[in-house]
Design a protein around this motif. Structure first.
Motif, PDB file in Angstrom:
ATOM      1  N   GLY A   3     -38.800   7.068  44.230  1.00 20.84           N
ATOM      2  CA  GLY A   3     -40.055   7.493  43.583  1.00 20.84           C
ATOM      3  C   GLY A   3     -40.670   8.428  44.825  1.00 20.84           C
ATOM      4  N   ARG A   4     -42.079   8.588  44.725  1.00 20.91           N
ATOM      5  CA  ARG A   4     -42.723   9.435  45.548  1.00 20.91           C
ATOM      6  C   ARG A   4     -43.722   8.455  46.129  1.00 20.91           C
ATOM      7  NH1 ARG A   4     -45.605  12.951  43.643  1.00 20.91           N
ATOM      8  NH2 ARG A   4     -45.216  14.819  44.724  1.00 20.91           N
ATOM      9  N   VAL A   5     -44.256   8.555  47.444  1.00 21.89           N
ATOM     10  CA  VAL A   5     -45.229   7.959  47.984  1.00 21.89           C
ATOM     11  C   VAL A   5     -45.999   8.620  48.732  1.00 21.89           C
ATOM     12  CG1 VAL A   5     -45.816   5.969  49.818  1.00 21.89           C
ATOM     13  CG2 VAL A   5     -43.740   5.746  48.377  1.00 21.89           C
ATOM     14  N   PRO A   6     -47.431   8.750  48.240  1.00 26.11           N
ATOM     15  CA  PRO A   6     -48.308   9.809  49.035  1.00 26.11           C
ATOM     16  C   PRO A   6     -49.036   8.900  50.054  1.00 26.11           C
ATOM     17  CG  PRO A   6     -49.300   8.923  47.019  1.00 26.11           C
ATOM     18  CD  PRO A   6     -47.701   8.237  47.040  1.00 26.11           C
ATOM     19  N   PHE A   7     -49.277   9.494  50.903  1.00 23.20           N
ATOM     20  CA  PHE A   7     -49.988   9.253  52.328  1.00 23.20           C
ATOM     21  C   PHE A   7     -50.863  10.073  52.953  1.00 23.20           C
ATOM     22  CE2 PHE A   7     -45.666   9.459  53.857  1.00 23.20           C
ATOM     23  CZ  PHE A   7     -45.941  10.008  54.909  1.00 23.20           C
ATOM     24  N   GLY A   8     -52.121  10.148  53.110  1.00 26.57           N
ATOM     25  CA  GLY A   8     -52.881  11.186  53.724  1.00 26.57           C
ATOM     26  C   GLY A   8     -52.817  12.182  53.226  1.00 26.57           C
ATOM     27  N   GLU A   9     -52.337  13.238  53.734  1.00 22.42           N
ATOM     28  CA  GLU A   9     -52.135  14.631  53.228  1.00 22.42           C
ATOM     29  C   GLU A   9     -50.581  14.870  52.639  1.00 22.42           C
ATOM     30  OE1 GLU A   9     -52.772  16.004  57.649  1.00 22.42           O
ATOM     31  OE2 GLU A   9     -53.123  14.124  56.150  1.00 22.42           O
ATOM     32  N   PHE A  10     -49.591  13.635  52.883  1.00 21.73           N
ATOM     33  CA  PHE A  10     -48.272  13.923  53.034  1.00 21.73           C
ATOM     34  C   PHE A  10     -47.766  13.345  51.665  1.00 21.73           C
ATOM     35  CE2 PHE A  10     -49.312  14.065  57.393  1.00 21.73           C
ATOM     36  CZ  PHE A  10     -48.495  15.220  57.700  1.00 21.73           C
ATOM     37  N   VAL A  11     -46.612  13.514  51.285  1.00 22.47           N
ATOM     38  CA  VAL A  11     -45.973  12.822  50.387  1.00 22.47           C
ATOM     39  C   VAL A  11     -44.569  12.683  50.805  1.00 22.47           C
ATOM     40  CG1 VAL A  11     -44.883  12.895  47.773  1.00 22.47           C
ATOM     41  CG2 VAL A  11     -47.311  13.729  48.126  1.00 22.47           C
ATOM     42  N   LEU A  12     -43.746  11.472  50.526  1.00 25.96           N
ATOM     43  CA  LEU A  12     -42.509  10.963  50.887  1.00 25.96           C
ATOM     44  C   LEU A  12     -41.594  10.979  49.473  1.00 25.96           C
ATOM     45  CD1 LEU A  12     -40.504  10.659  53.351  1.00 25.96           C
ATOM     46  CD2 LEU A  12     -41.112   8.091  53.127  1.00 25.96           C
ATOM     47  N   ASP A  13     -40.997  12.029  49.314  1.00 20.66           N
ATOM     48  CA  ASP A  13     -40.023  11.984  48.083  1.00 20.66           C
ATOM     49  C   ASP A  13     -38.739  11.445  48.391  1.00 20.66           C
ATOM     50  OD1 ASP A  13     -38.906  12.532  45.680  1.00 20.66           O
ATOM     51  OD2 ASP A  13     -39.940  14.236  45.270  1.00 20.66           O
ATOM     52  N   ALA A  14     -38.549  10.174  47.857  1.00 21.43           N
ATOM     53  CA  ALA A  14     -37.345   9.507  47.981  1.00 21.43           C
ATOM     54  C   ALA A  14     -36.000  10.208  47.268  1.00 21.43           C
ATOM     55  CB  ALA A  14     -37.365   8.071  47.948  1.00 21.43           C
ATOM     56  N   ASP A  15     -36.428  10.624  45.842  1.00 22.10           N
ATOM     57  CA  ASP A  15     -35.570  11.312  45.168  1.00 22.10           C
ATOM     58  C   ASP A  15     -34.819  12.572  45.582  1.00 22.10           C
ATOM     59  OD1 ASP A  15     -35.860   9.510  43.361  1.00 22.10           O
ATOM     60  OD2 ASP A  15     -37.574  10.471  42.280  1.00 22.10           O
ATOM     61  N   THR A  16     -35.634  13.235  46.447  1.00 22.89           N
ATOM     62  CA  THR A  16     -35.008  14.493  47.037  1.00 22.89           C
ATOM     63  C   THR A  16     -34.968  14.148  48.520  1.00 22.89           C
ATOM     64  OG1 THR A  16     -37.493  15.348  47.318  1.00 22.89           O
ATOM     65  CG2 THR A  16     -36.400  16.134  45.468  1.00 22.89           C
ATOM     66  N   ARG A  17     -35.318  13.158  48.931  1.00 23.77           N
ATOM     67  CA  ARG A  17     -35.123  12.822  50.540  1.00 23.77           C
ATOM     68  C   ARG A  17     -35.997  14.013  51.114  1.00 23.77           C
ATOM     69  NH1 ARG A  17     -31.958   9.101  52.460  1.00 23.77           N
ATOM     70  NH2 ARG A  17     -31.468  10.263  54.326  1.00 23.77           N
ATOM     71  N   GLU A  18     -37.312  14.028  51.025  1.00 28.46           N
ATOM     72  CA  GLU A  18     -37.931  15.094  51.488  1.00 28.46           C
ATOM     73  C   GLU A  18     -39.204  14.810  51.843  1.00 28.46           C
ATOM     74  OE1 GLU A  18     -38.878  19.810  50.311  1.00 28.46           O
ATOM     75  OE2 GLU A  18     -38.791  18.272  48.576  1.00 28.46           O
ATOM     76  N   LEU A  19     -39.973  15.071  53.161  1.00 29.43           N
ATOM     77  CA  LEU A  19     -41.320  14.786  53.173  1.00 29.43           C
ATOM     78  C   LEU A  19     -42.023  16.063  53.052  1.00 29.43           C
ATOM     79  CD1 LEU A  19     -43.631  13.375  54.897  1.00 29.43           C
ATOM     80  CD2 LEU A  19     -42.835  14.196  56.839  1.00 29.43           C
ATOM     81  N   ARG A  20     -43.255  16.029  52.341  1.00 28.87           N
ATOM     82  CA  ARG A  20     -43.906  17.491  52.081  1.00 28.87           C
ATOM     83  C   ARG A  20     -45.161  17.025  52.420  1.00 28.87           C
ATOM     84  NH1 ARG A  20     -41.147  20.598  48.774  1.00 28.87           N
ATOM     85  NH2 ARG A  20     -42.774  21.783  48.462  1.00 28.87           N
ATOM     86  N   ARG A  21     -45.998  18.388  52.812  1.00 29.86           N
ATOM     87  CA  ARG A  21     -47.357  18.527  53.062  1.00 29.86           C
ATOM     88  C   ARG A  21     -47.994  19.383  52.233  1.00 29.86           C
ATOM     89  NH1 ARG A  21     -50.311  19.096  59.018  1.00 29.86           N
ATOM     90  NH2 ARG A  21     -52.220  19.075  58.300  1.00 29.86           N
ATOM     91  N   GLY A  22     -48.651  18.906  51.171  1.00 31.53           N
ATOM     92  CA  GLY A  22     -48.846  19.895  50.106  1.00 31.53           C
ATOM     93  C   GLY A  22     -47.785  20.651  49.437  1.00 31.53           C
ATOM     94  N   PRO A  23     -47.659  21.901  49.427  1.00 31.96           N
ATOM     95  CA  PRO A  23     -46.556  22.476  48.770  1.00 31.96           C
ATOM     96  C   PRO A  23     -45.273  22.899  49.851  1.00 31.96           C
ATOM     97  CG  PRO A  23     -48.058  24.318  49.426  1.00 31.96           C
ATOM     98  CD  PRO A  23     -48.811  23.001  49.610  1.00 31.96           C
TER      99      PRO A  23
END
Length: 218
Positions: A3-23
């Protein structure tokens, strides 16, 4: 981790193996992503460097510098500061842990944050409740700087009002040049001095409005 873990302004998406900041996607090498995911999945537990090596390179000998380099890459991606970490904390002579930023430390203007503290090497949003400032590494407002006591001062936010109180610190707490001997109501733009740090408090307009942040005073 799933799943997705939000922290601060970031989201760690384990399904897509991606670190996102906003869009936006934040670039990370595959091993750096794997290490970040491992730290997040085990938060707030501290992981030894040996355990990290065995997880990332099972059955293979690698030098400790490889882990250090990956931590540096993660911190750069997160805009994290090793001296005043928001997320990745160094556990001296042991390893690393992931410390989640306070829930109210989101993007500027997020509804949860009523005020923002800004200092020379960082900033943090603060919302309703008590926020203890000090050198205790378990504090969310961890400030590792000369002259700062382990539990130095506390900022209390109730509604639209913030107060600051010294917690019996060795060097005292100041607002401007005035040393505190009782709780004090803070005004927008006040400078709180604890040890060698000067923190400017800014009142935020909530519910989506924007404002210009002042530069930190040193």
């Amino acid at each position: 981790m799933n799943g997705r873990v939000p922290f601060g302004e970031f989201v760690l998406d384990a399904d897509t193996r991606e670190l996102r900041r906003g869009p936006n996607s934040v670039p990370l090498s595959p091993k750096a992503y794997e290490l970040l995911e491992t730290l997040v999945a085990n938060r707030p537990k501290a992981l030894s460097k040996i355990a990290i090596q065995e997880t990332l390179w099972p059955g293979t000998f690698v030098v400790e510098k490889n882990v250090v380099n990956l931590i540096a890459e993660i911190r750069e991606a997160l805009g994290d500061d090793a001296t005043h970490p928001r997320f990745v904390r160094t556990v001296h002579r042991f390893g690393y842990s992931f410390r989640e930023a306070p829930a109210d430390d989101g993007p500027l203007g997020a509804p949860q944050a009523r005020f923002r503290l800004i200092w020379a090497s960082g900033r943090a949003g603060i919302g309703e409740g008590e926020h203890v400032l000090g050198r205790d590494p378990d504090l969310k407002m961890f400030l590792d700087a000369p002259g700062v006591s382990r539990r130095h001062a506390v900022i209390r936010v109730v509604g639209e009002q913030a107060t600051v109180e010294d917690l019996g610190s060795k060097n005292g707490t100041f607002v401007g040049n005035e040393q505190l001997n009782a709780p004090r109501v803070l005004a927008d733009g006040d400078v709180i001095k604890i040890g060698s740090l000067a923190l400017t408090i800014t009142a935020l307009r909530t519910w989506g409005s924007t404002r210009t942040e002042p530069q930190p005073k040193s």
